[in-house]
Design an enzyme around this catalytic site. Structure first.
Site, PDB file in Angstrom:
ATOM      1  N   ASP A   1       4.934   9.129   1.126  1.00 32.97           N
ATOM      2  CA  ASP A   1       4.771   7.695   1.380  1.00 32.97           C
ATOM      3  C   ASP A   1       6.020   6.941   0.927  1.00 32.97           C
ATOM      4  O   ASP A   1       6.388   6.956  -0.250  1.00 32.97           O
ATOM      5  CB  ASP A   1       3.542   7.176   0.632  1.00 32.97           C
ATOM      6  CG  ASP A   1       3.112   5.782   1.092  1.00 32.97           C
ATOM      7  OD1 ASP A   1       3.967   5.035   1.578  1.00 32.97           O
ATOM      8  OD2 ASP A   1       1.922   5.464   0.963  1.00 32.97           O
TER       9      ASP A   1
ATOM     10  N   SER B   1      -3.805   0.876   3.306  1.00 28.77           N
ATOM     11  CA  SER B   1      -2.820   0.143   2.509  1.00 28.77           C
ATOM     12  C   SER B   1      -3.525  -0.940   1.690  1.00 28.77           C
ATOM     13  O   SER B   1      -4.327  -0.632   0.814  1.00 28.77           O
ATOM     14  CB  SER B   1      -1.739  -0.424   3.423  1.00 28.77           C
ATOM     15  OG  SER B   1      -0.618  -0.847   2.682  1.00 28.77           O
TER      16      SER B   1
ATOM     17  N   HIS C   1       3.702   6.418   5.040  1.00 30.46           N
ATOM     18  CA  HIS C   1       2.640   5.433   4.818  1.00 30.46           C
ATOM     19  C   HIS C   1       1.608   5.434   5.944  1.00 30.46           C
ATOM     20  O   HIS C   1       0.415   5.298   5.714  1.00 30.46           O
ATOM     21  CB  HIS C   1       3.252   4.049   4.664  1.00 30.46           C
ATOM     22  CG  HIS C   1       2.304   3.013   4.161  1.00 30.46           C
ATOM     23  ND1 HIS C   1       1.649   3.134   2.953  1.00 30.46           N
ATOM     24  CD2 HIS C   1       1.882   1.831   4.694  1.00 30.46           C
ATOM     25  CE1 HIS C   1       0.880   2.072   2.764  1.00 30.46           C
ATOM     26  NE2 HIS C   1       0.998   1.283   3.798  1.00 30.46           N
TER      27      HIS C   1
END
Length: 783
Positions: free
Chosen positions: A723, A650, A757
């Site tokens: 995601d 991330s 994610h």
């Protein structure tokens, strides 16, 4: 290409049963152990889902998409450690339990083919039965692994308040083939780039169908249900402490194509216990113009006071919800008591932004925390709603502070169903991480509210890591703890408080070490200077038996996630410990130790400065930190500077790509689920306060996509195809890969089917581990 699988030693660790989660019940006689599957098969994620209003809905059950399976529940007796599993349907997924106030019964949900059923269990007998004929919907009820917002006990524990399904899951029409239209008409909607939003009027109709519920009061034994209101889009129903009123949150049209459902038009109402409307507390429009880092206008955080029979309290912004607006007071607190016919009374003004409160046992008292955005400061006051002046300051510290963090108050559920801060006279109890230069040592303190003196009741031993879950009895002489150490996996135990951390321990469980081959792994907390007075830290993992003098320098993997701070002192504080058990999870970098690498985990990459402008030097600051980390390990004789990889997930992936674009420190990089073009997140990212048009140069400077022609170090890009995180669209990785490819660089793109994610499915995590190990071996090991 088929999924890859790493070596058998890694597969065995991934497949090892995880430690259950413990949910301690009121009265502390029993805890429920929640057993779960760390990595379900990808088939679970592949079930069809609908992207609606910021959530993902499984149309087969008209509930939230399931991405994990909770496989069973067991009852633990805290008196003797006896564990008894509940007899539940084979192969079904359950939820985290919701305890009744008596601390003996608990409710939970079980997924069925035709919807979501509700069960009730007796901890004393360790028996569970299904509530006859009841189906609920958790579409708007929050986390699908927790039944808390969909099913809750009434205060007296005799009935359940649930969001019931109005019928079987609806048969939905085929998605129409039609243009996707949106129109802007003067709104200044500078909110995050949310995912899974409504796109068409047909979407809105489907959302209304699958999210509609009926509020019910249900007898848990017979299943007899009383409808409290008409079908609607409810997402919260709770009763007042005296049981005579209900607080009801529900959505209404118009919906929005710009924001997820919590920002839709909505009302907050008070009903009688039988469902008659008594007062509309808030009637709020679509909130799609919330200022950046601001709050909605109108009543927010509306709740019953736990220490009063029937009284509501809430906060309202006085600055339009805009943190940049000049205001003497940013919020005010309002109060309204039964019969809810009078005008709400303003009972206090809050200088900074009210973040929330804990209810105290004394009537009308709250432990309220406010946040000074400009100073990055937290102040907690003991607020008496009957007194207009600001309450007494109990805690006052930087939001970045770790060493002086006082901890969080322990709360308790009383026999009457009320939930307040646990209090004995003027004493409350605080649990905290206990951060220190030597590492975290969790603690339990007693705080005297009359003079603010604290007394330490418990500190984790220096050679272990122990966290207090709660007291075991009213005499406060023993606590239930999670115990772990470098060589001992997490287990539940009882610790005596008679002699602080040296008190007697009695273990209740004995879950085994899932990977004993790592027992001899060396862990150290390192600290050194960035070169400008800023202290950096990291948790170093070394292979068992490694000696730099005889074995020489190792290839190194640095794994990091940048954080921002207001000052160098708090940025340099040590967070973490070497005394926790190393339980390898799929997302961690410690796997490289199994292949002979040194791993610097949680390597700090602080970005320090004025909150308004700190990202002006983002690249320079992470570059200096990366160079300092490598330099320190090279100086220690541990790392080979020619064989260093960097990775992150991330925002850590964003950091990784920037380091490869602007430095030549690394031989390889791994970037998972990142955002690399900040023009695609134009209204802020992380804590950036300016939008793209206010700081175009900064957005450009920190976007590694802009410098893809300079990324010559091999980069492995990994992304979930679905995601759902705001800003990290899969196209971010796809376009960075194409940019590197087009400029002759070396990159590999892995897109994982059905993953969001974070990666969950067993096939996915094994594939990612195989890719990562192969990639780093390819570029860091000698040819």
């Amino acid at each position: 290409m088929a999924y890859q699988t790493p070596a058998s030693d890694i597969v065995a660790i991934i497949d090892a049963p995880p430690t259950p989660v413990a949910a301690l019940g009121p009265g502390r006689r029993f805890a429920v152990l929640v057993h779960y599957e760390s990595h379900p098969p990808v088939d679970l994620l592949a079930r069809p889902f609908l992207s609606l209003a910021g959530i993902r809905v499984d149309p087969a059950i008209a509930g939230r998409q399931r991405t994990r399976r909770l496989t069973g529940l067991s009852v633990l007796s805290t008196a003797d450690g006896n564990i008894r599993p509940l007899d539940l349907p084979e192969g079904r997924s359950v939820s985290v339990p919701v305890w009744a106030p008596d601390g003996v019964r608990f409710a939970f949900t079980v997924d069925e083919a035709d919807g979501v059923a509700v069960w009730v269990a007796d901890a004393q007998a360790a028996m569970a039965t299904q509530v006859p004929g009841l189906r609920v919907r958790d579409t708007l009820g929050g986390d699908p692994t927790s039944a808390g917002s969909t099913v809750r006990w009434a205060r007296d524990g005799t009935s359940l308040l649930v969001l019931g399904a109005p019928g079987p899951p609806p048969r939905l029409p085929a998605e129409p083939i039609e243009p996707h239209l949106e129109e802007s008409a003067g709104k200044h909607s500078q909110m995050a780039t949310f995912q899974d939003l409504l796109r068409t009027d047909a979407d809105a109709d489907v959302f209304e169908q699958v999210a509609t519920t009926i509020p019910l009061r249900v007898d848990p034994l017979t299943g007899a249900a009383a409808e409290l209101g008409p079908p609607g889009l409810y997402y919260h129903v709770s009763d007042s402490p005296d049981g005579d009123h209900l607080l009801v949150y529900r959505l209404k049209r118009p919906f929005s194509f710009r924001v997820p459902f919590p920002y839709f038009a909505r009302t907050v109402e008070v009903w009688s216990a039988d469902g008659d409307l008594q007062r509309v507390i808030a009637d709020l429009p679509v909130s799609d113009e919330v200022p950046r880092q601001g709050v909605t206008t109108g009543p927010r955080m509306i709740s019953f006071e736990e220490s009063m029979p029937a009284s509501l309290v809430w906060a309202e912004a006085l600055d339009g919800g805009d943190p940049r607006a000049e205001a003497e007071y940013r919020d005010q607190l309002l109060r309204l008591a039964a019969p809810f016919s009078a005008e709400p009374e303003v009972v206090g003004r809050v200088q900074h932004r009210c973040l929330g409160w804990y209810d105290m046992a004394a009537p009308g008292q709250l432990l309220m925390t406010e946040h000074d955005r400009d100073r990055r400061w937290l102040t907690t006051r003991l607020t008496d709603l009957a007194v207009p002046e600001p309450g007494r300051v109990i805690f006052d510290h930087s939001a970045d502070e770790a060493y002086a963090d006082p901890g969080s108050p322990m709360v308790t559920v009383h026999p009457d169903g009320t939930r307040t801060v646990l209090q004995d006279g003027r004493h409350i109890y605080l649990r905290g991480d206990g951060a220190s230069p030597e590492g975290d040592r969790p603690f339990l303190d007693s705080l005297d509210l009359s003079d603010l003196n604290t007394r330490r009741l418990f500190t984790s031993p220096a050679d272990a890591y122990e966290q207090v879950l709660g007291f075991l009895a009213d005499d406060r002489e023993s606590v239930l703890i999670w115990h772990e150490s470098r060589n001992e996996p997490p287990n539940l135990g009882v610790a005596s408080l008679a002699a602080g951390s040296a008190g007697e321990r009695r273990m209740l469980t004995a879950w085994p070490d899932p990977h004993p081959q790592l027992t001899g792994m060396d862990k150290r907390i390192l600290s050194y200077d960035r070169g400008d007075g800023v202290q950096l830290t990291g948790l170093l993992h070394l292979p068992p038996g490694y000696d730099p003098e005889t074995d020489g320098p190792l290839p190194l993997v640095i794994w990091a996630y940048p954080l921002d701070y207001g000052d160098a002192a708090t940025a340099g504080q040590v967070r973490g410990t070497t005394e926790r058990f190393t339980r390898l999870t799929a997302s961690e970098p410690v796997w490289f130790v199994l292949r002979g690498y040194a791993v610097l985990q949680n390597a700090t990459m602080p970005v320090i400065g004025d909150p308004e402008t700190m990202n002006d030097t983002y690249v320079e600051q992470i570059t200096a930190a990366a160079a300092a980390h490598i330099g320190a390990l090279v100086k220690m004789g541990i790392a080979d500077p020619a064989r260093v990889a960097v990775g992150g997930h991330s925002y850590g992936a964003f950091m990784t790509a920037n380091l490869l674009a602007h430095t030549d420190l690394f031989s390889a990089g791994i970037a998972r689920s990142g955002a690399y073009n900040r023009s695609l997140t134009p209204f802020g990212f992380q804590t950036e306060r300016r939008n793209f048009w206010e700081a175009t140069g900064v957005y450009d400077r920190v976007s590694p996509f802009r410098y893809a022609d300079r990324i010559t170090t091999p980069l492995l890009l990994v992304h979930g195809a679905q995601d759902a995180n705001s800003g990290t669209f899969p196209i971010q990785s796809e376009r960075l890969f194409q940019a590197i490819q087009g400029n002759g660089g070396i990159a590999r793109l892995v897109v994982l089917p059905h993953e969001s994610h974070g990666y969950i499915a067993r096939e996915s995590v094994l594939h990612v581990l195989a890719e990562q190990l192969t990639w780093v071996d390819r570029w860091l090991q000698p040819a």
